[in-house]
Design a protein around this motif. Structure first.
Motif, PDB file in Angstrom:
ATOM      1  N   LYS A 158      18.143 107.330  58.902  1.00  0.00           N
ATOM      2  CA  LYS A 158      19.664 107.507  58.176  1.00  0.00           C
ATOM      3  C   LYS A 158      18.540 107.455  56.624  1.00  0.00           C
ATOM      4  O   LYS A 158      17.981 106.932  56.326  1.00  0.00           O
ATOM      5  N   LEU A 159      19.185 108.784  56.321  1.00  0.00           N
ATOM      6  CA  LEU A 159      18.374 108.831  54.752  1.00  0.00           C
ATOM      7  C   LEU A 159      19.343 109.910  53.986  1.00  0.00           C
ATOM      8  O   LEU A 159      19.908 110.651  54.648  1.00  0.00           O
ATOM      9  N   SER A 160      19.290 109.245  52.781  1.00  0.00           N
ATOM     10  CA  SER A 160      19.959 109.919  52.046  1.00  0.00           C
ATOM     11  C   SER A 160      19.909 109.743  50.413  1.00  0.00           C
ATOM     12  O   SER A 160      18.223 109.110  49.903  1.00  0.00           O
ATOM     13  N   GLY A 161      20.319 110.438  49.528  1.00  0.00           N
ATOM     14  CA  GLY A 161      19.883 110.503  47.775  1.00  0.00           C
ATOM     15  C   GLY A 161      20.955 109.918  47.439  1.00  0.00           C
ATOM     16  O   GLY A 161      20.631 108.330  47.288  1.00  0.00           O
ATOM     17  N   ILE A 162      21.479 110.320  46.059  1.00  0.00           N
ATOM     18  CA  ILE A 162      22.172 109.418  45.109  1.00  0.00           C
ATOM     19  C   ILE A 162      24.206 110.420  45.112  1.00  0.00           C
ATOM     20  O   ILE A 162      23.842 111.156  45.662  1.00  0.00           O
ATOM     21  N   GLY A 163      24.572 109.277  44.633  1.00  0.00           N
ATOM     22  CA  GLY A 163      26.258 110.043  45.237  1.00  0.00           C
ATOM     23  C   GLY A 163      26.962 108.961  46.260  1.00  0.00           C
ATOM     24  O   GLY A 163      26.566 108.377  47.072  1.00  0.00           O
ATOM     25  N   CYS A 164      28.444 109.445  46.115  1.00  0.00           N
ATOM     26  CA  CYS A 164      29.274 109.102  46.944  1.00  0.00           C
ATOM     27  C   CYS A 164      28.868 108.670  48.123  1.00  0.00           C
ATOM     28  O   CYS A 164      28.886 108.442  49.015  1.00  0.00           O
ATOM     29  N   SER A 165      28.652 110.534  48.180  1.00  0.00           N
ATOM     30  CA  SER A 165      28.234 111.070  49.946  1.00  0.00           C
ATOM     31  C   SER A 165      27.431 110.070  50.500  1.00  0.00           C
ATOM     32  O   SER A 165      26.775 109.256  51.502  1.00  0.00           O
ATOM     33  N   SER A 166      25.789 110.057  49.419  1.00  0.00           N
ATOM     34  CA  SER A 166      25.177 108.856  49.544  1.00  0.00           C
ATOM     35  C   SER A 166      24.584 107.594  49.984  1.00  0.00           C
ATOM     36  O   SER A 166      23.794 106.943  50.470  1.00  0.00           O
ATOM     37  N   LYS A 167      26.105 107.336  50.093  1.00  0.00           N
ATOM     38  CA  LYS A 167      26.232 106.012  50.438  1.00  0.00           C
ATOM     39  C   LYS A 167      26.930 105.708  51.422  1.00  0.00           C
ATOM     40  O   LYS A 167      27.107 104.251  51.835  1.00  0.00           O
ATOM     41  N   THR A 168      27.357 106.593  52.278  1.00  0.00           N
ATOM     42  CA  THR A 168      27.328 106.269  53.400  1.00  0.00           C
ATOM     43  C   THR A 168      26.955 106.004  53.988  1.00  0.00           C
ATOM     44  O   THR A 168      27.651 104.976  55.600  1.00  0.00           O
ATOM     45  N   PRO A 169      26.185 106.152  54.323  1.00  0.00           N
ATOM     46  CA  PRO A 169      24.783 105.772  55.517  1.00  0.00           C
ATOM     47  C   PRO A 169      24.752 103.840  55.408  1.00  0.00           C
ATOM     48  O   PRO A 169      25.197 103.578  56.188  1.00  0.00           O
ATOM     49  N   THR A 170      25.451 103.727  54.404  1.00  0.00           N
ATOM     50  CA  THR A 170      25.544 101.396  54.283  1.00  0.00           C
ATOM     51  C   THR A 170      26.830 101.456  55.427  1.00  0.00           C
ATOM     52  O   THR A 170      26.597 101.031  56.145  1.00  0.00           O
ATOM     53  N   TYR A 171      27.440 102.702  55.556  1.00  0.00           N
ATOM     54  CA  TYR A 171      28.681 103.018  56.553  1.00  0.00           C
ATOM     55  C   TYR A 171      29.194 102.228  57.853  1.00  0.00           C
ATOM     56  O   TYR A 171      29.994 102.539  58.598  1.00  0.00           O
ATOM     57  N   MET A 172      27.379 103.039  58.185  1.00  0.00           N
ATOM     58  CA  MET A 172      27.590 103.579  59.547  1.00  0.00           C
ATOM     59  C   MET A 172      26.371 102.557  60.335  1.00  0.00           C
ATOM     60  O   MET A 172      25.348 102.546  59.568  1.00  0.00           O
ATOM     61  N   LEU A 173      25.908 102.639  61.447  1.00  0.00           N
ATOM     62  CA  LEU A 173      24.783 102.684  62.129  1.00  0.00           C
ATOM     63  C   LEU A 173      23.270 101.595  61.262  1.00  0.00           C
ATOM     64  O   LEU A 173      22.602 102.036  61.013  1.00  0.00           O
ATOM     65  N   GLY A 174      24.421 100.240  61.390  1.00  0.00           N
ATOM     66  CA  GLY A 174      23.829  99.033  60.601  1.00  0.00           C
ATOM     67  C   GLY A 174      23.144  98.915  61.238  1.00  0.00           C
ATOM     68  O   GLY A 174      21.898  97.963  60.921  1.00  0.00           O
ATOM     69  N   GLN A 175      22.149  98.733  62.945  1.00  0.00           N
ATOM     70  CA  GLN A 175      21.446  98.716  63.289  1.00  0.00           C
ATOM     71  C   GLN A 175      20.394  99.618  63.221  1.00  0.00           C
ATOM     72  O   GLN A 175      19.189  99.633  63.788  1.00  0.00           O
ATOM     73  N   SER A 176      20.449 100.818  62.435  1.00  0.00           N
ATOM     74  CA  SER A 176      18.821 101.775  62.068  1.00  0.00           C
ATOM     75  C   SER A 176      18.154 101.517  61.407  1.00  0.00           C
ATOM     76  O   SER A 176      18.518 101.300  60.570  1.00  0.00           O
ATOM     77  N   HIS A 177      17.521 102.198  61.546  1.00  0.00           N
ATOM     78  CA  HIS A 177      17.114 102.399  60.278  1.00  0.00           C
ATOM     79  C   HIS A 177      17.087 102.946  58.770  1.00  0.00           C
ATOM     80  O   HIS A 177      17.950 104.216  58.920  1.00  0.00           O
ATOM     81  N   GLY A 178      16.656 102.985  57.705  1.00  0.00           N
ATOM     82  CA  GLY A 178      17.635 103.555  56.386  1.00  0.00           C
ATOM     83  C   GLY A 178      16.790 103.556  55.348  1.00  0.00           C
ATOM     84  O   GLY A 178      16.112 102.276  54.872  1.00  0.00           O
ATOM     85  N   PHE A 179      17.076 104.743  54.267  1.00  0.00           N
ATOM     86  CA  PHE A 179      16.883 104.618  53.286  1.00  0.00           C
ATOM     87  C   PHE A 179      17.342 105.340  52.226  1.00  0.00           C
ATOM     88  O   PHE A 179      17.304 106.434  52.451  1.00  0.00           O
TER      89      PHE A 179
END
Length: 351
Positions: A62-83
């Motif tokens: 799961k990858l994201s940029g900047i903004g409220c929306s880009s904070k949301t990967p923190t709130y899902m798929l906690g056992q996945s890769h993230g950037f």
């Protein structure tokens, strides 16, 4: 209480999927977004979709940029890769990761500011290259982190929190994605779980660039009469040495209506948006039909939702570049450094 960790206790009778995982295994940290934010509903829909598809969490990136929306990967798929990348650059970072390891399942989460403004060029090239990914834009029409200025998707004639009219034509990311070559394109509403979860599941199953524009109301900075994408909430002040924002809790707005029907959705401030769920017999394989559908409903001041375009014969990025079938981190020295003869052959082919 967002600073509290989620309890680890799980009831032994919780539903499990084909991998033996529960719904909790796909969740992330406690959300710090405003109570009632539509983005949390999207996170819940992603969690549900991954659970129902029985996707191995360790294979999701799961990858994201900047903004409220880009904070949301923190709130899902906690056992996945993230950037979490920089503003507007999620598509290029995801493209690089995808080229290095095609075995992972890629989810890009962005917002209307992150994608339609600073990241518009990045979005365009990810779509035209057919990067094999699920690209979700959580679209609320404002910049929530910088106090609610118009984003590039704000509808012309809508009012800002200060009562200023939007004078620019909005960017329709759905139409743009179709024009650029995305092969799975949809729009939904964060409050329509019955529609959104299947769309996300379909996007994960698709091979190619899958794009979903999700109208996701902002409870804090689009809470005024004249807004076309948000709820309202009451804000109170008293005379003090400093100013405090108190964000009251809101119940999530949900809808459930049949394909082909229109639905008026009443916002928290009493204003109404009108949704139109596309008919089941719509020819989603025809690009010209997709454009005509978008324009017809736009002229009627309706938000067309559902799967709008699908190209089942699209070629994804790896096919076009003929890349290695094995992830780069699994290649040995022999494959990475084949010797001078191989280099000479490459140089000869370029003459």
């Amino acid at each position: 209480m967002s600073y509290l960790a989620k309890p680890k206790f799980q009831h032994p009778s919780l539903e499990v999927n084909a991998l033996g995982f529960t719904h909790r295994d796909y969740e992330g940290s406690m959300s710090t977004l405003c109570a009632g934010c539509g983005h949390d509903s999207i996170s819940a829909a992603v969690v549900r979709a991954c659970f129902e598809l029985s996707l191995p969490p360790h294979r999701i990136a799961k990858l994201s940029g900047i903004g409220c929306s880009s904070k949301t990967p923190t709130y899902m798929l906690g056992q996945s890769h993230g950037f979490n990348s920089v503003h507007g650059r999620m598509p290029s970072v995801l493209t690089g990761a995808n080229l290095a390891n095609r075995d992972l399942i890629y989810l890009g989460v962005s917002g209307d500011g992150d994608t339609a403004s600073i990241g518009l060029g990045q979005f365009a090239h990810a779509m035209r290259r057919g990067v094999n990914m699920v690209y979700i834009v959580e679209n609320n029409g404002v910049y929530g982190l910088t106090k609610g200025q118009f984003s590039a998707t704000a509808d012309r004639g809508s009012k800002s929190k200060k009562g200023v009219d939007a004078t620019d034509e909005p960017i329709d990311l759905v139409a743009l994605a179709i024009q650029l070559g995305a092969s799975f394109v949809a729009r939904s509403f964060s409050g329509d779980k019955a529609q959104l979860v299947p769309l996300i599941k379909g996007a994960f199953e698709h091979q190619g660039a899958a794009f979903i524009d999700v109208i996701s109301p902002c409870v804090t900075f689009n809470n005024h009469a004249g807004s076309t994408k948000s709820f309202d909430y009451v804000r109170e002040h008293n005379i003090a040495v400093n100013a405090l924002d108190v964000i009251t809790g809101r119940n999530t707005i949900e809808v459930d209506y049949a394909e082909g029907d229109r639905q008026d959705v009443v916002m928290h401030d009493g204003s109404t948006i009108r949704l139109h769920k596309l008919e089941a017999d719509l020819d989603i394989s025809d690009r010209s039909t997709a454009f005509a559908t978008l324009e017809r409903h736009r002229a009627a001041r309706e938000i067309a939702t559902g799967l709008i375009y699908l190209n089942e014969n699209a070629r994804e990025l790896h096919e076009g570049l003929d890349t290695s079938l094995r992830p780069l981190n699994e290649l040995g020295a022999e494959a990475l450094c084949p010797g001078s003869k191989a280099l000479q052959a490459i140089n000869a082919s370029l003459r």
